[in-house]
Design an enzyme around this catalytic site. Structure first.
Site, mmCIF file in Angstrom:
data_model
loop_
_atom_site.group_PDB
_atom_site.id
_atom_site.type_symbol
_atom_site.label_atom_id
_atom_site.label_comp_id
_atom_site.label_asym_id
_atom_site.label_seq_id
_atom_site.Cartn_x
_atom_site.Cartn_y
_atom_site.Cartn_z
ATOM 1 N N SER A 22 22.377 -22.795 24.026
ATOM 2 C CA SER A 22 22.508 -21.793 25.084
ATOM 3 C C SER A 22 23.467 -20.676 24.662
ATOM 4 C CB SER A 22 23.034 -22.469 26.351
ATOM 5 O OG SER A 22 23.183 -21.516 27.369
ATOM 6 N N LYS A 50 19.983 -18.856 27.955
ATOM 7 C CA LYS A 50 21.287 -18.254 28.278
ATOM 8 C C LYS A 50 21.818 -18.806 29.604
ATOM 9 C CE LYS A 50 24.428 -14.998 28.567
ATOM 10 N NZ LYS A 50 25.635 -15.503 27.926
ATOM 11 N N ILE A 82 31.633 -13.809 26.496
ATOM 12 C CA ILE A 82 30.585 -12.962 27.069
ATOM 13 C C ILE A 82 30.774 -12.871 28.584
ATOM 14 C CG2 ILE A 82 28.074 -12.595 27.252
ATOM 15 C CD1 ILE A 82 29.135 -12.635 24.316
ATOM 16 N N LEU A 127 29.215 -14.975 30.794
ATOM 17 C CA LEU A 127 27.994 -15.405 31.500
ATOM 18 C C LEU A 127 27.169 -14.267 32.088
ATOM 19 C CD1 LEU A 127 29.161 -18.649 33.339
ATOM 20 C CD2 LEU A 127 27.449 -18.504 31.536
ATOM 21 N N CYS A 139 32.748 -24.557 33.291
ATOM 22 C CA CYS A 139 33.124 -23.447 34.178
ATOM 23 C C CYS A 139 34.304 -23.839 35.065
ATOM 24 C CB CYS A 139 31.984 -23.090 35.117
ATOM 25 S SG CYS A 139 30.396 -23.335 34.426
ATOM 26 N N ILE A 186 28.791 -30.506 21.612
ATOM 27 C CA ILE A 186 29.810 -30.088 22.560
ATOM 28 C C ILE A 186 29.683 -28.598 22.853
ATOM 29 C CG2 ILE A 186 31.688 -31.746 21.970
ATOM 30 C CD1 ILE A 186 32.517 -29.586 19.868
ATOM 31 N N ASN A 187 30.345 -28.181 23.901
ATOM 32 C CA ASN A 187 30.494 -26.750 24.170
ATOM 33 C C ASN A 187 31.565 -26.186 23.215
ATOM 34 O OD1 ASN A 187 30.356 -24.236 25.459
ATOM 35 N ND2 ASN A 187 30.090 -25.180 27.463
ATOM 36 N N GLY A 209 30.787 -22.010 15.371
ATOM 37 C CA GLY A 209 30.555 -21.739 13.955
ATOM 38 C C GLY A 209 30.937 -22.921 13.083
ATOM 39 N N GLY A 211 28.377 -25.746 14.925
ATOM 40 C CA GLY A 211 28.518 -25.366 13.520
ATOM 41 C C GLY A 211 27.383 -25.781 12.605
#
Lengths: 235, 297
Positions: B28, B52, B78, B80, B137, B198-199, B224, B251
Site C-alpha cells: 500500500s 493506496k 504523504i 494519506l 493511525c 510490517i508497516n 527501503g 525492503g
C-alpha cells in the site's frame, strides 16, 4: 506515456567542476514533448530512488540531460562512461504547450527544460545565472545571458531581464523554470501585467509515475501531482 | 519448498478462501490505486494489489517535501492523501474490473466507528477482494496514540470490523512497538484472517544544507532496503506464535529478498519501495520466483 527504456551513454560532457551534459542513446524514436522529464538510474539498489531530469535536448534518438552534481546519484551519473547502461522511466509530465512566440526564461538549472522547449518553438531565450560560468556555449540555441554580478552578458536577475526583453507586440507570454522564489515572484508579476505564463515546477519525488503521491502539492487551489499533472502549470 | 519451521510454503497461498495466484503483492502507498501500474505490466501477473491507504472522507495529505532519502532507504510522510472510500468506489474501482488479480483495499481511520463505516461500504463492493486494516493511525479518542500499539485496542478494532465484513481481514502491524507478537495475537484472536508484517518505522532526517528537517511533517515512515532485517525478524517472531498467514513486507528489492521472507515464515510478500526503482518490479519478482521455485528446498 511513461515507458521503461534501456539506453546507453553516447557521451558524458563535463562542463565544469559540478555541471555535465549526459547524452543517452535510446536506439529508437520516442515522442517527447518539450518540458517533459525522465526518472533515471544507473546503479543497483543504493541510492534507492531514481533521479528526475528534464529533457535538455533531443534529436536522432539521443536524449540530453543538463545536470548539476548535488549528491550521490548525480555524482554516479557524472562518472558514467560511453556505452555504459542507463535506465530511463518516462517521458513523464505534461510539458509546455502552445507557447509559440513566448519569451523563454531559464534561471540557473531551470535552463534545462527551457532549452529543449525554445529549440522546438524557436523562442527568444533568457539564461539568467548568478555569475559567469565557463560553459556559456553548451547549447545549440543562442541565449541572452544575464548574470547577477555582471561577469557575463548583461547585469541583473531574471526579472530584470524579463522587464527589458518582454515586448507584448512580439511575445504572447512567458515560459519559465528556475528557483522557487523567482517563480513565485514571476507568477505575481505576470498576473499584474496580465501576461500568460507557463511555469515548470520542481518537487522532491520518489516514483515519477503517479504511484506514490510524494510530489503532490497545492497549486492554484488544487492539489496536483507534479510528476503527472505538472511539472508545467499554466497561469 | 519448506520454510525454517518445516512447513510447506504454498506457491498460491490462500487467505480465507481467497486464492493468490502467486505470493507477490504490491505494498500500500507504493502503487497508487493499481490503475497506474497497468502501463508497466499485466496486473494479472501478480497475486494482488494493495491499494493506496483510504479514509472515510477525502484527505489532502501533508505539505511538501513529503519524501526524503538516506543511504539505504527513504522516509515518507504523504499524510494519506486519497479521494475517500466513496471517491474510490465511484471514480477508480470501475477501472479495476476484470484486472484478474486480487484487489486489497487498505483502510485507515481516526476512530473505530470510521473503520466500521468503511468496512460496511466495502462489503458491497465487488471489486474489493480483501481489506487490509492500517492500525498505525492515531486514535483520536485515545489522545492520538496509534491504534496498533495497544493490544486491547487492536482487539476491539479488529473484532468490530470482523462483525461487519465477511471479506478477508488483514491487519497491517506497526513495528513501532516493544513486542509485535502481542499485537499479532490480539488481531488473530479478534478474527483477523492474516497479518501484514510490517508497516514503516518512525523516523526523521535533518537537512544540514537547508538547516531544517527534511520533511515538512518532521516525522515520517522509514522504508527501503535498510529495514529488511527488522522486517524479517518481525515475520519470524510472528510466525512462531500465529496460526493465520503472514504477509511479509519491508525492503524487498529483488526475488532473493522475497524468498528470504517466505523462508522465515511469510506466506506472501509485498513489494514496496522497489516499485519506485522500476514499476515493473512486482511482475519481474513474481516471474523470477515462479522460475526459481523449488530450487531452495
Amino acid at each position: 506515456m511513461a515507458e521503461r527504456i534501456f539506453g546507453k551513454i553516447k557521451e558524458n560532457v563535463r562542463l565544469d567542476i559540478d555541471h555535465f551534459i549526459l547524452k543517452v542513446d535510446v536506439f529508437r524514436h520516442i515522442e517527447i514533448k518539450p518540458g517533459q522529464f525522465f526518472m533515471i538510474r544507473a546503479w543497483e539498489d543504493i541510492p534507492v530512488l531514481n533521479r528526475p531530469f528534464s529533457v535538455f535536448d533531443y534529436k536522432d534518438n539521443i536524449i540530453q540531460f543538463f545536470i548539476k552534481i548535488k549528491g550521490k546519484g548525480t555524482e554516479l551519473l557524472s562518472k558514467l562512461k560511453i556505452d555504459e547502461e542507463i535506465f530511463l522511466l518516462g517521458p513523464s509530465g505534461n510539458g509546455f504547450q502552445n507557447c509559440e512566440n513566448y519569451l523563454a526564461v531559464g534561471a540557473g538549472m531551470g535552463i534545462a527544460p527551457i532549452n529543449y522547449t525554445s529549440t522546438i518553438f524557436n523562442l527568444e531565450t533568457i539564461y539568467a545565472v548568478n555569475t559567469h560560468v565557463s560553459y556559456m556555449n553548451f547549447s545549440d540555441s543562442e541565449f541572452n545571458v544575464w548574470t547577477l554580478d555582471g561577469t557575463s552578458g548583461e547585469k541583473g536577475n531574471a526579472i530584470d531581464a524579463i522587464k527589458k526583453f518582454y515586448n507584448n507586440k512580439i511575445h504572447k507570454g512567458i515560459i519559465a523554470c528556475g528557483p522557487e522564489k523567482f517563480l513565485e515572484y514571476l507568477i505575481k508579476f505576470c498576473k499584474e501585467k496580465n501576461i500568460p505564463l507557463q511555469v515548470s515546477f520542481e518537487e522532491k519525488m520518489a516514483c515519477g509515475t503517479g504511484l506514490c503521491m510524494s510530489c503532490a502539492k497545492k497549486v492554484k487551489d488544487d492539489i496536483i501531482k507534479i510528476c503527472q499533472d505538472g511539472p508545467v502549470v499554466r497561469y | 519448498m519448506k520454510n525454517v519451521f518445516g512447513k510447506e510454503i504454498c506457491f498460491s497461498p490462500e487467505i480465507k478462501g481467497i486464492k493468490f495466484k502467486n505470493p507477490i503483492l504490491t505494498a500500500s502507498g507504493t502503487c497508487g490505486f493499481g490503475v497506474e501500474l497497468k502501463d508497466f505490466f499485466e496486473l494479472s501477473s501478480i497475486g494482488g494489489i494493495v491499494l493506496k491507504g483510504t479514509t472515510l472522507l477525502p484527505k489532502d495529505g501533508n505539505e511538501c517535501p513529503r519524501i526524503a532519502e538516506f543511504n539505504g532507504g527513504i522516509v515518507n510522510s504523504i499524510g494519506l492523501q486519497n479521494p475517500g472510500i466513496n471517491g474510490f468506489i465511484n471514480d477508480i474501482s470501475p477501472k479495476l474490473y476484470n484486472c484478474n488479480t486480487n484487489i486489497i483495499t487498505n483502510i485507515s481511520g481516526n476512530t473505530i466507528d470510521e473503520y466500521q463505516q468503511m468496512c460496511e461500504i466495502i462489503e458491497n463492493e465487488k471489486v474489493i477482494d480483501c481489506i487490509e486494516i492500517n492500525i498505525s493511525c492515531p486514535n483520536v479518542k485515545m489522545g492520538g496514540i496509534s491504534f496498533g500499539t495497544d493490544s486491547n485496542t487492536v482487539f476491539e478494532l479488529v473484532s468490530n470490523c470482523r462483525a461487519i465484513t465477511s471479506k478477508p481481514l488483514i491487519v497491517k502491524l506497526t513495528p513501532n512497538i516493544t513486542d509485535i507478537t502481542k499485537i499479532a495475537l490480539s488481531a488473530q484472536k479478534a478474527g483477523a484472517d492474516a497479518v501484514t508484517c510490517i508497516n514503516t518505522f518512525k523516523g526523521l532526517l535533518f537537512d544540514i544544507e537547508k538547516n531544517d528537517f527534511s520533511l515538512k511533517n518532521i516525522v515520517g515512515g522509514v522504508s527501503g532496503p535498510a529495514i529488511k532485517p527488522m522486517a524479517l525478524f518481525a515475520v519470524y517472531e510472528c510466525a512462531k506464535v500465529l496460526d493465520i498467514p503472514i504477509i511479509g513486507v519491508g525492503g524487498i528489492m529483488n526475488f532473493n529478498d522475497a524468498l528470504e521472507f517466505l523462508k522465515v515464515g511469510a506466506s506472501a510478500v509485498q513489494i514496496g519501495t522497489a516499485t519506485f526503482k522500476d514499476p515493473a518490479n512486482p511482475a519481474i519478482i513474481a516471474r523470477l520466483i515462479e522460475r526459481e521455485w523449488g530450487k531452495y528446498d
